[in-house]
Scaffold this motif. Structure first.
Motif, PDB file in Angstrom:
ATOM      1  N   THR A  96      28.303  44.722  44.784  1.00 20.91           N
ATOM      2  CA  THR A  96      29.558  45.226  45.337  1.00 20.91           C
ATOM      3  C   THR A  96      30.388  44.080  45.901  1.00 20.91           C
ATOM      4  O   THR A  96      31.600  44.016  45.684  1.00 20.91           O
ATOM      5  N   LEU A  97      29.744  43.175  46.608  1.00 20.25           N
ATOM      6  CA  LEU A  97      30.447  42.023  47.179  1.00 20.25           C
ATOM      7  C   LEU A  97      31.041  41.151  46.078  1.00 20.25           C
ATOM      8  O   LEU A  97      32.205  40.717  46.178  1.00 20.25           O
ATOM      9  N   LEU A  98      30.276  40.905  45.018  1.00 22.42           N
ATOM     10  CA  LEU A  98      30.792  40.109  43.895  1.00 22.42           C
ATOM     11  C   LEU A  98      32.002  40.782  43.252  1.00 22.42           C
ATOM     12  O   LEU A  98      32.991  40.121  42.914  1.00 22.42           O
ATOM     13  N   PHE A  99      31.926  42.104  43.089  1.00 20.67           N
ATOM     14  CA  PHE A  99      33.054  42.850  42.524  1.00 20.67           C
ATOM     15  C   PHE A  99      34.284  42.717  43.426  1.00 20.67           C
ATOM     16  O   PHE A  99      35.398  42.480  42.937  1.00 20.67           O
ATOM     17  N   CYS A 100      34.087  42.863  44.727  1.00 24.78           N
ATOM     18  CA  CYS A 100      35.205  42.764  45.676  1.00 24.78           C
ATOM     19  C   CYS A 100      35.857  41.386  45.631  1.00 24.78           C
ATOM     20  O   CYS A 100      37.086  41.269  45.621  1.00 24.78           O
ATOM     21  N   VAL A 101      35.038  40.341  45.579  1.00 19.76           N
ATOM     22  CA  VAL A 101      35.567  38.974  45.507  1.00 19.76           C
ATOM     23  C   VAL A 101      36.333  38.784  44.198  1.00 19.76           C
ATOM     24  O   VAL A 101      37.449  38.236  44.190  1.00 19.76           O
ATOM     25  N   PHE A 102      35.766  39.246  43.094  1.00 26.21           N
ATOM     26  CA  PHE A 102      36.404  39.125  41.783  1.00 26.21           C
ATOM     27  C   PHE A 102      37.774  39.809  41.762  1.00 26.21           C
ATOM     28  O   PHE A 102      38.777  39.211  41.362  1.00 26.21           O
ATOM     29  N   VAL A 103      37.832  41.054  42.236  1.00 22.54           N
ATOM     30  CA  VAL A 103      39.094  41.802  42.218  1.00 22.54           C
ATOM     31  C   VAL A 103      40.092  41.210  43.208  1.00 22.54           C
ATOM     32  O   VAL A 103      41.296  41.169  42.930  1.00 22.54           O
ATOM     33  N   THR A 104      39.617  40.733  44.336  1.00 20.53           N
ATOM     34  CA  THR A 104      40.517  40.122  45.317  1.00 20.53           C
ATOM     35  C   THR A 104      41.161  38.858  44.750  1.00 20.53           C
ATOM     36  O   THR A 104      42.374  38.662  44.870  1.00 20.53           O
ATOM     37  N   VAL A 105      40.368  38.025  44.115  1.00 22.08           N
ATOM     38  CA  VAL A 105      40.905  36.790  43.520  1.00 22.08           C
ATOM     39  C   VAL A 105      41.900  37.124  42.413  1.00 22.08           C
ATOM     40  O   VAL A 105      43.001  36.558  42.362  1.00 22.08           O
ATOM     41  N   LEU A 106      41.533  38.049  41.528  1.00 17.04           N
ATOM     42  CA  LEU A 106      42.472  38.448  40.466  1.00 17.04           C
ATOM     43  C   LEU A 106      43.730  39.081  41.046  1.00 17.04           C
ATOM     44  O   LEU A 106      44.833  38.860  40.541  1.00 17.04           O
ATOM     45  N   GLY A 107      43.558  39.874  42.097  1.00 15.12           N
ATOM     46  CA  GLY A 107      44.704  40.505  42.747  1.00 15.12           C
ATOM     47  C   GLY A 107      45.662  39.488  43.335  1.00 15.12           C
ATOM     48  O   GLY A 107      46.884  39.620  43.205  1.00 15.12           O
ATOM     49  N   VAL A 108      45.127  38.458  43.980  1.00 11.93           N
ATOM     50  CA  VAL A 108      45.977  37.402  44.539  1.00 11.93           C
ATOM     51  C   VAL A 108      46.729  36.678  43.423  1.00 11.93           C
ATOM     52  O   VAL A 108      47.932  36.416  43.536  1.00 11.93           O
ATOM     53  N   MET A 135      45.740  45.872  46.347  1.00 13.06           N
ATOM     54  CA  MET A 135      44.488  45.523  45.670  1.00 13.06           C
ATOM     55  C   MET A 135      43.741  44.402  46.398  1.00 13.06           C
ATOM     56  O   MET A 135      42.595  44.604  46.814  1.00 13.06           O
ATOM     57  N   PRO A 136      44.346  43.235  46.593  1.00 11.94           N
ATOM     58  CA  PRO A 136      43.591  42.206  47.314  1.00 11.94           C
ATOM     59  C   PRO A 136      43.356  42.544  48.785  1.00 11.94           C
ATOM     60  O   PRO A 136      42.319  42.179  49.343  1.00 11.94           O
ATOM     61  N   VAL A 137      44.274  43.266  49.410  1.00 15.05           N
ATOM     62  CA  VAL A 137      44.082  43.638  50.817  1.00 15.05           C
ATOM     63  C   VAL A 137      42.916  44.612  50.950  1.00 15.05           C
ATOM     64  O   VAL A 137      41.985  44.401  51.724  1.00 15.05           O
ATOM     65  N   GLY A 138      42.951  45.695  50.179  1.00 13.95           N
ATOM     66  CA  GLY A 138      41.903  46.712  50.259  1.00 13.95           C
ATOM     67  C   GLY A 138      40.542  46.195  49.864  1.00 13.95           C
ATOM     68  O   GLY A 138      39.552  46.399  50.568  1.00 13.95           O
ATOM     69  N   LEU A 139      40.467  45.493  48.727  1.00 12.98           N
ATOM     70  CA  LEU A 139      39.172  44.979  48.274  1.00 12.98           C
ATOM     71  C   LEU A 139      38.723  43.782  49.097  1.00 12.98           C
ATOM     72  O   LEU A 139      37.522  43.532  49.225  1.00 12.98           O
ATOM     73  N   GLY A 140      39.665  43.040  49.691  1.00 11.69           N
ATOM     74  CA  GLY A 140      39.290  41.963  50.603  1.00 11.69           C
ATOM     75  C   GLY A 140      38.622  42.520  51.852  1.00 11.69           C
ATOM     76  O   GLY A 140      37.567  42.043  52.280  1.00 11.69           O
ATOM     77  N   PHE A 141      39.234  43.561  52.435  1.00 14.60           N
ATOM     78  CA  PHE A 141      38.617  44.238  53.577  1.00 14.60           C
ATOM     79  C   PHE A 141      37.262  44.830  53.197  1.00 14.60           C
ATOM     80  O   PHE A 141      36.294  44.745  53.947  1.00 14.60           O
ATOM     81  N   MET A 142      37.202  45.447  52.010  1.00 15.23           N
ATOM     82  CA  MET A 142      35.948  46.044  51.568  1.00 15.23           C
ATOM     83  C   MET A 142      34.868  44.979  51.397  1.00 15.23           C
ATOM     84  O   MET A 142      33.697  45.213  51.714  1.00 15.23           O
ATOM     85  N   GLY A 143      35.254  43.798  50.897  1.00  8.53           N
ATOM     86  CA  GLY A 143      34.315  42.700  50.772  1.00  8.53           C
ATOM     87  C   GLY A 143      33.771  42.259  52.133  1.00  8.53           C
ATOM     88  O   GLY A 143      32.576  42.010  52.289  1.00  8.53           O
ATOM     89  N   LEU A 144      34.657  42.211  53.136  1.00 13.48           N
ATOM     90  CA  LEU A 144      34.204  41.866  54.491  1.00 13.48           C
ATOM     91  C   LEU A 144      33.239  42.909  55.035  1.00 13.48           C
ATOM     92  O   LEU A 144      32.212  42.573  55.631  1.00 13.48           O
ATOM     93  N   ARG A 145      33.563  44.187  54.816  1.00 13.25           N
ATOM     94  CA  ARG A 145      32.680  45.268  55.284  1.00 13.25           C
ATOM     95  C   ARG A 145      31.336  45.223  54.558  1.00 13.25           C
ATOM     96  O   ARG A 145      30.282  45.451  55.156  1.00 13.25           O
ATOM     97  N   THR A 146      31.375  44.937  53.271  1.00 16.34           N
ATOM     98  CA  THR A 146      30.137  44.854  52.492  1.00 16.34           C
ATOM     99  C   THR A 146      29.295  43.669  52.948  1.00 16.34           C
ATOM    100  O   THR A 146      28.068  43.781  53.070  1.00 16.34           O
ATOM    101  N   LEU A 147      29.945  42.546  53.211  1.00 15.26           N
ATOM    102  CA  LEU A 147      29.236  41.369  53.714  1.00 15.26           C
ATOM    103  C   LEU A 147      28.579  41.673  55.066  1.00 15.26           C
ATOM    104  O   LEU A 147      27.426  41.302  55.296  1.00 15.26           O
TER     105      LEU A 147
END
Length: 166
Positions: A96-108, A135-147
């Motif tokens: 999940t964390l890898l997915f969040c990082v991937f989508v956040t980077v692509l979103g940016v 997209m990067p805001v939501g998945l970035g926050f989700m990545g922090l929560r997952t971490l």
């Protein structure tokens, strides 16, 4: 969920998602009133309601992670309760964390591209990157929560074998 440690990250996502949903509901109600009572539609209301809904979904995903309310396949965790519950949950959190990082980077990258094109939305005529910024805001926050949850799993503050399945 019981026995979940208190998050150290403020719950900004809950406020953003809630405000977006309230505004979307209000705008939709005004549009329905205008259309059926006043016989005059607003040009921008449907587009803004759609964008607010998109923001509430993307940012709400992070809040769902914080509250441990995401849908998940729990058959492996429940089948092998004590023995494999922790490694399976840790592996799922890492993916999940890898997915969040991937989508956040692509979103940016996509936001930078849109900012460069100057594309505007059809009815509101605002820069399109404001819509896609969710997209990067939501998945970035989700990545922090997952971490954060991953850390709790690794340190033993959360025992996945005791997590209730609702």
């Amino acid at each position: 969920m019981k026995n979940t440690p208190k998050s150290m990250i403020p719950s900004v996502e809950m406020i953003i998602a809630s405000v977006s949903l309230v505004m979307m509901t209000g705008i939709t109600a005004v549009q329905v009133f205008n259309r059926y009572v006043l016989q005059s539609s607003l040009d921008w209301s449907e587009e803004l309601a759609r964008y607010l809904f998109i923001w509430s979904v993307y940012v709400g995903c992070s809040y769902a992670t914080q509250m441990d309310r995401h849908l998940e396949v729990t058959i492996v965790r429940t089948m092998f309760k004590g023995k494999f519950a922790r490694p399976v949950t840790i592996a799922a959190s890492i993916f999940t964390l890898l997915f969040c990082v991937f989508v956040t980077v692509l979103g940016v990258k996509f936001i930078i591209f849109l900012a460069g094109t100057g594309q505007k939305t059809p009815a509101l005529e605002i820069n399109a990157y404001w819509v896609y910024l969710c997209m990067p805001v939501g998945l970035g926050f989700m990545g922090l929560r997952t971490l954060e949850r991953l850390w709790w799993l690794i340190t033993g503050r959360i025992n996945p074998a005791e997590i209730e399945i609702n």
